[in-house]
Design a protein around this motif. Sequence first.
Motif, PDB file in Angstrom:
ATOM      1  N   ASP A 310       0.819  -1.204   0.000  1.00  0.00           N
ATOM      2  CA  ASP A 310       0.000   0.000   0.000  1.00  0.00           C
ATOM      3  C   ASP A 310       0.853   1.255   0.000  1.00  0.00           C
ATOM      4  OD1 ASP A 310      -2.455  -1.364   0.069  1.00  0.00           O
ATOM      5  OD2 ASP A 310      -2.262  -1.693   2.228  1.00  0.00           O
ATOM      6  N   LYS A 311       2.118   1.119  -0.379  1.00  0.00           N
ATOM      7  CA  LYS A 311       3.027   2.257  -0.332  1.00  0.00           C
ATOM      8  C   LYS A 311       2.906   3.165  -1.550  1.00  0.00           C
ATOM      9  CE  LYS A 311       6.470  -0.250   2.424  1.00  0.00           C
ATOM     10  NZ  LYS A 311       7.861  -0.771   2.475  1.00  0.00           N
ATOM     11  N   HIS A 314      -3.099   3.127  -3.685  1.00  0.00           N
ATOM     12  CA  HIS A 314      -4.094   2.906  -2.641  1.00  0.00           C
ATOM     13  C   HIS A 314      -5.211   2.017  -3.168  1.00  0.00           C
ATOM     14  CE1 HIS A 314      -2.178   5.815  -0.045  1.00  0.00           C
ATOM     15  NE2 HIS A 314      -2.204   6.719  -1.011  1.00  0.00           N
ATOM     16  N   LYS A 315      -5.983   1.479  -2.255  1.00  0.00           N
ATOM     17  CA  LYS A 315      -7.157   0.690  -2.615  1.00  0.00           C
ATOM     18  C   LYS A 315      -8.403   1.385  -2.091  1.00  0.00           C
ATOM     19  CE  LYS A 315      -4.747  -3.754  -2.875  1.00  0.00           C
ATOM     20  NZ  LYS A 315      -3.397  -3.233  -2.657  1.00  0.00           N
ATOM     21  N   SER A 316      -9.493   1.167  -2.794  1.00  0.00           N
ATOM     22  CA  SER A 316     -10.760   1.735  -2.352  1.00  0.00           C
ATOM     23  C   SER A 316     -11.165   1.084  -1.033  1.00  0.00           C
ATOM     24  CB  SER A 316     -11.840   1.487  -3.415  1.00  0.00           C
ATOM     25  OG  SER A 316     -12.221   0.115  -3.403  1.00  0.00           O
TER      26      SER A 316
END
Length: 501
Positions: A310-311, A314-316
């Motif tokens: 996640d660096k 991004h994810k929803s």
Amino acid sequence: MEDGNSRNPPVDLKGGFYDSGNNIKFSFPTAYTVTLLSWSVIEYHEKFDDINELDHVKDIIKWGTDYLLKASVRSNSTKEPVTLYSQVAKAKKCHSFESFLLLWTYVLNFVTFGFSQVGSTGNGTNPFTDLSCWEKPEDMSYPRPVFACDGTTAADLAGEVVAALSAASIVFRDEKDYSNELVQAAESLYVAATKKGQTTYTSVKACGGEASRVYNSSGFQDELVWGGTWLFFATGNTTFLEYAALNFSAAIKQQDPKEQGVFYWNNKVVATGILLTRLRFFRDLGFPFEIGFKAASDMTEAMICSYLSDKHFHKSPGGLIVLMPDGSPPIQYAATASFLTKLYSDYLELGLQSSVTCGKDGFSLQTMRSFSTSQVRYILGENPMKMSYLVGFGKKYPTHVHHRAASIPKDGKKYSCLEGEQWKVKKEPNPNTLFGAMVAGPDKSDKFSDDRTKPWFTEPTIASNAGLVAALIATHDPPGPNLGIDQERIFSSIHLTPPAP
């Protein structure tokens, strides 16, 4: 059925695919679609065959390549440029004042003659274009002009067509005459495309000036290395691979920074990196290719790690990777990320590797595959909206798809441009179900509006659907104990002995 007749002299441009919910044919996304479908068949033909879809997908690919052969015309003279037909039908929307005048003309015609005469203006011509007219394809009455390019300068379009014809030639290797026809056309086009004076097809007004509104190309180097790589696989000629390997770093630098790590119709860098890494794993050819191979391998590992951590991306809230936060809805990019990640994990397993490592980060094959599957499951309904974004699949899916033919009833009546507007704005579901179409999907916050007048949610495209097909077949369980991937078919034209260690 008359596409191409408006040219002087006329050309045969029947066939091909309409794109999105429109009645326009664009060669750039068509070629990308054919390339991606062919790649998925080359790698996973055993899986396609297991679910009785191999002949079907090959028919779709051939429908595309038949059209691309017509759309890339070689002259009998080696000195004359190759002609590429980039678009059929006008895409330009009218300006607001023009729209008002057109609408007022139609209203006057309606008052005077009734709807039977609304299909034309007072001077006998139809001023509407595809994007300003909501009409079934079989009822089209507006002009469908053809846009042509010089294959020497429209390097991105030429490179993508080369990739499509080359990849498809491997799919149809058992049909020797057809496969050879595809290869010969690809070679001729590639020679023209790699000459000096290259530019993007959308930077030339007569070629792609209108396509730039929907399929604007930001560079040409990625398509040339992509096309060269596929042409090498199709022929075994290292001249094409040498161009791809030596220019791969230039393609990385030319890509839009906002598109790093994204594989779609405008950016082929990461996909080419995967292919060159495949070569490095299983057919390392050494000098002079190693520099390009090493750059591709490093970039590929970094890309896969960026998907899984996640660096960078991004994810929803619902778990969908968001690769272009400021771009269009993310599921088309998530689909190709799913495909590339699963494919790369299969390459690693074939090479007896159990993980990918980037700096301090390490991710197992299972982690890679879990990511791939999660993106597909999200698209098919495991999301906060509980909505399948594949029309016709699941208990809940979009019913107001932004698509002319799906939204207008098949009732034997012909609806003019003005009459068709009523079906565009109706609140009722489409009378025709567009089975198998993946719509644009939700935004980066998982929100989705099933509204025909909001194409940024409900419009499908052939390019995004090709990505979904690739992701679905990649994540599908193999029919036997192996991975369901063909390690050698892509190398069938390569008869070189790797250098001694």
